[in-house]
Design an enzyme around this catalytic site. Structure first.
Site, short mmCIF file in Angstrom:
data_model
loop_
_atom_site.label_atom_id
_atom_site.label_comp_id
_atom_site.label_asym_id
_atom_site.label_seq_id
_atom_site.Cartn_x
_atom_site.Cartn_y
_atom_site.Cartn_z
N GLU A 6 33.68 23.19 125.97
CA GLU A 6 33.14 24.50 126.35
C GLU A 6 32.69 24.53 127.81
OE1 GLU A 6 30.22 26.13 123.66
OE2 GLU A 6 29.84 27.83 124.99
N LYS A 30 22.48 27.08 118.26
CA LYS A 30 23.84 26.71 118.68
C LYS A 30 23.83 26.30 120.15
CE LYS A 30 28.23 27.23 120.19
NZ LYS A 30 28.69 27.22 121.58
N ASP A 37 27.82 10.38 114.92
CA ASP A 37 28.42 11.26 113.92
C ASP A 37 27.83 12.67 114.06
OD1 ASP A 37 29.00 12.66 111.58
OD2 ASP A 37 28.79 10.92 110.27
N HIS A 76 29.07 32.29 132.59
CA HIS A 76 29.99 31.71 131.62
C HIS A 76 31.43 32.09 131.98
CE1 HIS A 76 30.16 29.83 127.65
NE2 HIS A 76 31.29 30.51 127.49
#
Ligand code: NDP
Length: 408
Positions: A64, A249, A265, A362
């Protein structure tokens, strides 16, 4: 090269990074089943981090755009005092679940009376972790009733110190070793025995603070208003799960990137963190931003069961090189870094959201991937990226038209 000069990488690691070496087919085959190829992701470095008074370069693997830039920007904002990060790690939780228990108090009393034998059996099940100073530390008992069926469960929580390993296999091995003893003590067959990823006994807290007058601020708001808006946005994420999911998030953008870079993990970490976000009965934002005197203060607490050995970490040369790059050898040091990254990532997102919005920054960083998406190659990528950054609208159609003009 700079990383080698600063002794953050040896020759082998440098060659490994420069040649972008893939893992050998043997390693890939050993990790998963039906392996056909390898899937690569870009790795970048988050800069400006000072954590527990130590300057730290942080490798992040993510697909991202803007994640690494945002983390580095936030780290710079707090670079004067840096981040303080502290672990409170007792161990991982292994559950042994007994179903359909008629007299839970009696069963628990019996188990409590035999704790010493259970501890000895646990030590025999995994002697090497005991030699390392870990193993079963203590046992908690929970009684859980199902109001629909009336069934009562007694669940043992074995708190197991797995030292520098994440510990899933260590815990599961100990649980399997202890299970026959539990069966004979209770005359019951456990429903299952497995670690819990809701590892509330492996928490880490990171904090940071900055003078409000020193907040970088290009918005129309005053610095105090900006700080107040960050606090309000943080508070709102405690109230509304729809917002909390996106709030968290953003935190995971940074956390997952370091988790992947170090061969840990991400599914285990995600499961634990989201369960922790719901611990008060409603899914909530994980951070806390407050204003005290003239300071904006941030805090995050997360359950983080991580390893610097074991699992894929010990197999992937890239993961080991990244741990060396961070100069991390112990799992608690890694947890301290990762919590600070999560807090930094949250600050960057909140600051952008309550001022100019995230889309401007972004999309500007998204321009280069859009250029590649529409087919730009070689020098076209940079030219198209620059043009897209100044375009009024940035979308696929606009990018295609611009590329066609570049190629004329
Ligand atoms: P391992 O099974 O690889 O165990 C780690 C081993 O590393 C230990 O047994 C120990 O062996 C050795 N070791 C060397 N140095 C140290 C040290 N300083 N501290 C501790 N151990 C050390 O890995 P884990 O038990 O950590 O399990 C992690 C894996 O399990 C991950 O791949 C994860 O994806 C997977 N997993 C996750 C589950 C979940 O999250 N629900 C479920 C099942 C698996 P020795 O002492 O003998 O040298």
């Amino acid at each position: 090269m700079i990383l080698k000069e600063q002794h953050l990488m040896d020759d082998t690691e440098l060659a490994y990074f420069e040649n972008n070496t893939q893992m050998t087919p043997e390693v890939a085959d050993a990790l998963i089943e039906n392996q056909i190829t390898q899937f690569t992701l870009p790795e970048g470095l988050a800069l400006n981090f000072k954590i527990n008074q130590r300057d730290c370069i942080i490798p992040m693997v993510t697909e991202e755009p803007s994640v690494i830039a945002a983390a580095s920007h936030a780290a710079k904002v707090f670079s004067e005092e840096g981040f303080t990060s502290k672990t409170n790690i007792i161990g991982m939780i292994g559950q042994i679940i007994l179903p359909d228990v008629c007299q839970p108090e009696e069963i628990i009393d019996k188990l409590k009376a035999n704790e010493e034998t259970i501890k000895q059996t646990a030590a025999l099940a995994h002697p090497s972790i005991v030699k390392r100073g870990g193993g079963l530390q203590n046992i908690d008992y929970r009684t859980i009733s199902d109001s629909e069926t009336g069934m009562v469960f007694v669940t043992l929580h074995l708190i197991i110190d797995t030292k520098d390993a994440m510990g899933a296999n260590i815990v599961n091995t100990i649980l399997e070793g202890v299970k026959p003893l539990i069966e004979s003590l209770t005359m019951m067959t456990p429903l299952m025995s497995i670690l819990s990823n809701f590892n509330t006994t492996s928490c880490v807290t990171a904090t940071c603070q900055v003078k409000i007058e020193k907040l970088p601020n290009k918005s129309a708001f005053s610095n105090l208003e900006l700080a107040e808006r960050i606090v309000a946005a943080d508070r709102y994420a405690k109230l509304d799960p729809y917002r909390a999911a996106t709030h968290n998030k953003g935190i995971m953008n940074g956390i997952d990137a370091v988790i992947i870079a170090t061969g840990n993990d991400p599914r285990a970490v995600e499961a634990g963190i989201h369960a922790y976000a719901s611990r008060n009965g409603q899914y909530q934002g994980l951070t806390s931003w407050t204003i005290k005197d003239d300071m904006l203060k941030g805090e995050i607490t997360l359950p983080l069961a991580l390893g610097t050995v074991g699992g894929a970490i010990s197999v992937l040369p890239h993961a080991k090189a990244n741990l060396n790059l961070m100069q991390v050898t112990h799992a608690d040091e890694l947890a301290e870094i990762i919590a600070a990254v999560g807090l930094a990532q949250n600050f960057a997102a909140l600051k952008a959201l309550v001022s100019e919005g995230i889309q401007k920054g972004h999309m500007s960083l998204h321009a280069s991937s859009l250029a590649i998406q529409v087919g730009a190659v070689g020098e076209e990528i940079e030219r198209l990226t620059e043009q897209l950054k100044t375009a009024e609208k940035m979308n696929r159609q606009v990018a295609l038209e611009m590329l066609a003009r570049i190629r004329k």
